[in-house]
Design an enzyme around this catalytic site. Structure first.
Site: not given
Length: 245
Positions: A132, A179, A212
């Site tokens: 991330c 995501d 995600h």
């Protein structure tokens, strides 16, 4: 999670109570989690944490996984003492929070960590992975740091470096099909730009049905159809590192 108007698009995961096999050390001006394999090695991987910081058990679990695959793994505190994001925080404040923690401004810390790995751990071949926020940091480092051999960016926030694609080192990009943070159009554009500008080996892979954070934060038992992709993502990451380190 926290703010109902914008729930976090990922689970903290089933390793939340994980204690870790390594130890915390002081590396120059920053703290770091370090884990070493039983056999000596000159291969090391810098693990760049996500918004939840260097102490997140899930991230340390991945660092330990690297160690079981023969790597020295180090996860430094790239927020340098600033507080990590908490699940209870209000997402309305997130943009202001992240402005003080830029993924493209970690070069000083990386230099300190590289020196530690070389001088204290005997590392000669060093790669980097990141999740991330840390995935964006990996892309930044692959564009400019000559001392790293390779990188794996896991759902790195593309928008942070959307105009830069001339990578110095082989880089593997892992993305999730569903995501909410990184739309697939951004991934497609990244692929196009890399094809036009990149002179080194790279791969962009999208994992079906995933959200995600799936490789390190998703609970492996939350959904039977997710487990193979979580395991595949981890295996692909290790295989890429093995290939270039």
């Amino acid at each position: 999670m926290a703010n109902e108007s914008r729930p976090c698009p990922c689970d903290i995961g089933d390793k939340f109570d994980y204690g870790g096999r390594g130890q915390e050390v002081q590396v120059g001006h920053i703290k770091a989690y370090v884990c070493k394999p039983s056999a000596s090695t000159d291969r090391a991987v810098i693990v760049i944490h996500d918004i939840f910081g260097w102490q997140l058990p899930n991230t340390r679990y991945i660092a330990d996984m690297l160690t079981t695959n023969g790597y020295i793994a180090i996860c430094p505190d790239f927020f340098v003492g600033q507080e990590a994001w908490k699940p209870s925080n209000d997402w309305a404040t997130f943009n202001d929070w992240v402005k003080t923690r830029e993924a493209g401004k970690i070069d000083k810390e990386v230099d300190v960590v590289l020196k530690y790995l070389k001088d204290q751990c005997g590392a000669k071949k060093i790669g980097v992975i990141g999740f991330c926020w840390g995935g964006a940091a990996v892309q930044h480092l692959m564009l400019k740091n000559p001392h790293l051999k390779t990188g794996v960016s896991l759902y790195g926030v593309i928008s942070r470096f959307e105009d830069k694609h001339s990578l110095l080192h082989p880089t593997f990009f892992i993305f999730a099909e569903k995501d909410e943070v990184i739309p697939l159009e951004q991934v497609t554009l990244l692929e196009q730009k890399l094809k036009q500008n990149c002179k080194v080996d790279y791969e962009v892979k999208i994992y079906p049905g995933q959200t995600h954070g799936f490789v390190h934060r998703k609970r492996e038992d939350i959904n039977p159809q997710d487990k193979p992709y979580i395991e595949e993502g981890r295996k692909d990451m290790i295989n890429w590192l093995n290939k270039y380190l």
